[in-house]
Motif scaffolding. Structure first.
Motif, PDB file in Angstrom:
ATOM      1  N   GLU A  13       0.962  -1.415  -0.039  1.00 52.25           N
ATOM      2  CA  GLU A  13       0.057  -0.017  -0.255  1.00 52.25           C
ATOM      3  C   GLU A  13       0.868   1.129   0.091  1.00 52.25           C
ATOM      4  O   GLU A  13       0.651   2.227  -0.789  1.00 52.25           O
ATOM      5  CB  GLU A  13      -0.730  -0.156   1.199  1.00 52.25           C
ATOM      6  N   LEU A  14       1.806   1.232   0.813  1.00 54.90           N
ATOM      7  CA  LEU A  14       2.795   2.513   0.820  1.00 54.90           C
ATOM      8  C   LEU A  14       3.539   2.711  -0.541  1.00 54.90           C
ATOM      9  O   LEU A  14       3.723   3.592  -1.046  1.00 54.90           O
ATOM     10  CB  LEU A  14       3.668   2.310   1.969  1.00 54.90           C
ATOM     11  N   PHE A  15       3.971   1.539  -1.171  1.00 54.66           N
ATOM     12  CA  PHE A  15       4.594   1.645  -2.339  1.00 54.66           C
ATOM     13  C   PHE A  15       3.601   2.344  -3.411  1.00 54.66           C
ATOM     14  O   PHE A  15       4.164   3.248  -4.253  1.00 54.66           O
ATOM     15  CB  PHE A  15       4.798   0.365  -2.885  1.00 54.66           C
ATOM     16  N   LEU A  16       2.307   1.767  -3.486  1.00 52.14           N
ATOM     17  CA  LEU A  16       1.395   2.231  -4.302  1.00 52.14           C
ATOM     18  C   LEU A  16       1.200   3.746  -4.164  1.00 52.14           C
ATOM     19  O   LEU A  16       0.949   4.586  -5.235  1.00 52.14           O
ATOM     20  CB  LEU A  16       0.095   1.576  -4.226  1.00 52.14           C
ATOM     21  N   ILE A  17       1.072   4.173  -2.874  1.00 50.55           N
ATOM     22  CA  ILE A  17       0.604   5.697  -2.460  1.00 50.55           C
ATOM     23  C   ILE A  17       1.950   6.456  -3.217  1.00 50.55           C
ATOM     24  O   ILE A  17       1.779   7.673  -3.518  1.00 50.55           O
ATOM     25  CB  ILE A  17       0.590   5.788  -1.049  1.00 50.55           C
ATOM     26  N   SER A  18       3.085   5.760  -2.988  1.00 49.58           N
ATOM     27  CA  SER A  18       4.482   6.611  -3.288  1.00 49.58           C
ATOM     28  C   SER A  18       4.710   6.773  -4.782  1.00 49.58           C
ATOM     29  O   SER A  18       5.641   7.644  -5.174  1.00 49.58           O
ATOM     30  CB  SER A  18       5.659   5.712  -2.789  1.00 49.58           C
ATOM     31  N   ARG A  19       4.014   6.158  -5.614  1.00 50.87           N
ATOM     32  CA  ARG A  19       4.011   6.371  -6.836  1.00 50.87           C
ATOM     33  C   ARG A  19       3.172   7.238  -7.597  1.00 50.87           C
ATOM     34  O   ARG A  19       1.952   7.443  -7.299  1.00 50.87           O
ATOM     35  CB  ARG A  19       3.912   5.203  -7.879  1.00 50.87           C
ATOM     36  N   ASP A  20       3.620   7.884  -8.525  1.00 52.66           N
ATOM     37  CA  ASP A  20       2.818   9.051  -9.362  1.00 52.66           C
ATOM     38  C   ASP A  20       1.987   8.146 -10.124  1.00 52.66           C
ATOM     39  O   ASP A  20       2.522   7.028 -11.012  1.00 52.66           O
ATOM     40  CB  ASP A  20       3.546   9.866 -10.079  1.00 52.66           C
ATOM     41  N   LEU A  51      -9.597   3.643  -3.811  1.00 56.66           N
ATOM     42  CA  LEU A  51     -10.273   3.139  -2.535  1.00 56.66           C
ATOM     43  C   LEU A  51      -9.206   3.355  -1.157  1.00 56.66           C
ATOM     44  O   LEU A  51      -9.389   4.051  -0.304  1.00 56.66           O
ATOM     45  CB  LEU A  51     -10.465   1.667  -2.621  1.00 56.66           C
ATOM     46  N   LEU A  52      -7.720   3.130  -1.434  1.00 59.98           N
ATOM     47  CA  LEU A  52      -6.815   3.516  -0.824  1.00 59.98           C
ATOM     48  C   LEU A  52      -6.667   4.667  -0.276  1.00 59.98           C
ATOM     49  O   LEU A  52      -6.416   5.195   0.949  1.00 59.98           O
ATOM     50  CB  LEU A  52      -5.365   2.804  -1.207  1.00 59.98           C
ATOM     51  N   GLU A  53      -6.550   5.635  -1.204  1.00 55.82           N
ATOM     52  CA  GLU A  53      -6.341   7.155  -0.991  1.00 55.82           C
ATOM     53  C   GLU A  53      -7.651   7.814  -0.194  1.00 55.82           C
ATOM     54  O   GLU A  53      -7.576   8.553   0.748  1.00 55.82           O
ATOM     55  CB  GLU A  53      -6.039   7.888  -2.334  1.00 55.82           C
ATOM     56  N   ALA A  54      -8.796   7.226  -0.618  1.00 55.48           N
ATOM     57  CA  ALA A  54      -9.930   7.755   0.016  1.00 55.48           C
ATOM     58  C   ALA A  54     -10.167   7.268   1.431  1.00 55.48           C
ATOM     59  O   ALA A  54     -10.226   8.162   2.417  1.00 55.48           O
ATOM     60  CB  ALA A  54     -11.324   7.094  -0.598  1.00 55.48           C
ATOM     61  N   LYS A  75       1.033  15.489   1.966  1.00 49.53           N
ATOM     62  CA  LYS A  75       0.481  16.511   1.004  1.00 49.53           C
ATOM     63  C   LYS A  75      -0.312  16.006  -0.346  1.00 49.53           C
ATOM     64  O   LYS A  75      -0.856  16.680  -1.178  1.00 49.53           O
ATOM     65  CB  LYS A  75       1.622  17.428   0.684  1.00 49.53           C
ATOM     66  N   LYS A  76       0.169  14.613  -0.790  1.00 50.71           N
ATOM     67  CA  LYS A  76      -0.321  14.216  -1.915  1.00 50.71           C
ATOM     68  C   LYS A  76      -1.859  13.529  -1.779  1.00 50.71           C
ATOM     69  O   LYS A  76      -2.393  13.295  -2.835  1.00 50.71           O
ATOM     70  CB  LYS A  76       0.413  12.765  -2.333  1.00 50.71           C
ATOM     71  N   LEU A  77      -2.407  13.397  -0.505  1.00 52.06           N
ATOM     72  CA  LEU A  77      -3.762  12.965  -0.116  1.00 52.06           C
ATOM     73  C   LEU A  77      -4.836  14.176   0.359  1.00 52.06           C
ATOM     74  O   LEU A  77      -5.926  13.518   0.384  1.00 52.06           O
ATOM     75  CB  LEU A  77      -3.544  11.902   0.700  1.00 52.06           C
ATOM     76  N   VAL A  78      -4.212  15.119   0.815  1.00 56.26           N
ATOM     77  CA  VAL A  78      -5.379  16.243   1.343  1.00 56.26           C
ATOM     78  C   VAL A  78      -5.138  17.360   0.610  1.00 56.26           C
ATOM     79  O   VAL A  78      -3.897  17.792   0.165  1.00 56.26           O
ATOM     80  CB  VAL A  78      -5.229  16.239   2.760  1.00 56.26           C
TER      81      VAL A  78
END
Length: 230
Positions: free
Chosen positions: A9-16, A134-137, A168-171
């Motif tokens: 999950e962290l890897f996915l969030i880390s990628r553009d 779903l993860l970012e939400a 800052k990428k999520l909010v």
């Protein structure tokens, strides 16, 4: 589709999502390794004893890279501090590539690695809108307080976003200060029992130290941060 592990999950969030590059300004290697340690602790595969990681035999880890990490720890001549593994695991396991290739094999991202001047460019753009949406939400709700009582797993992941500079990428900008405070508060919790809490605390502390060190080195070199070998 199998549930993602914490480090996945962290890897996915880390990628553009479009370029597939690491979008953490401080680099994602140390936070990813910290997430691996926490994943192993949740699986009861490691504990912290006298400030060092102790590996325990465990037969059913959910991913090959977690088994490889545990095997490396078990094979070492003596227990090491978490900071040692935060440096070693990304290098010996090629953690970013390993996670990216595995997620590509499951249709979550696309493997668009290339080579430039002999250096592998690790690009893993999204293959589709889910599961990132779903993860970012879920994380945004935890960070903004829209979800006042996030599940322990979400708290653990949100707590790693601060050191990785990914809040800052999520909010939205007006909510970032408060979201950063929530992310920090999540790092001070012990949501999954004493053994896991010990590893979480040690891993998060090691991540913060490693990230601060990388920022200092980057500043001394005149750089502007960077994507941690993207």
């Amino acid at each position: 589709m199998a549930e993602l592990t914490l480090d996945e999950e962290l890897f996915l969030i880390s990628r553009d999502p479009v370029s597939g590059r690491d979008r953490s300004s401080v680099g994602i290697d140390a936070p990813l390794a910290g997430a691996v340690l926490i994943s192993l602790a949740v699986a009861a595969a490691i504990t912290i004893e006298d400030g060092r990681v102790v590996a325990h035999k465990y037969a059913t880890l959910p991913r090959p890279h977690l088994q490889a990490a545990l095997d490396a720890m078990a094979a070492d001549a003596r227990p090491r501090k978490p900071s040692h593994w935060l440096t070693r695991l990304p290098r010996t396991l090629k953690l970013q590539e390993t996670l990216g290739v595995a997620l590509a094999g499951r249709g979550i991202v696309r493997d668009e690695r290339g080579s430039f001047l002999g250096i592998t460019v690790k690009r893993f753009p999204d293959a589709g809108p889910e599961p990132r949406a779903l993860l970012e939400a879920r994380l945004a709700a935890a960070l903004t307080g829209a979800d006042p009582d996030p599940e322990p797993r979400t708290r653990l992941l949100a707590g790693l976003l601060g050191p990785a500079d990914l809040v800052k990428k999520l909010v939205a900008r007006p909510d970032r200060r408060a979201a950063g405070k929530r992310a920090k508060a999540f790092t001070e919790e012990a949501p999954l029992g004493d053994d896991v809490a010990d590893v979480v605390a040690a891993a998060q502390q090691a991540v913060m130290v490693a990230v601060m060190a990388s920022v200092v080195v980057s500043g001394a070199d005149g750089g502007g941060g960077g994507g941690g070998g993207s």
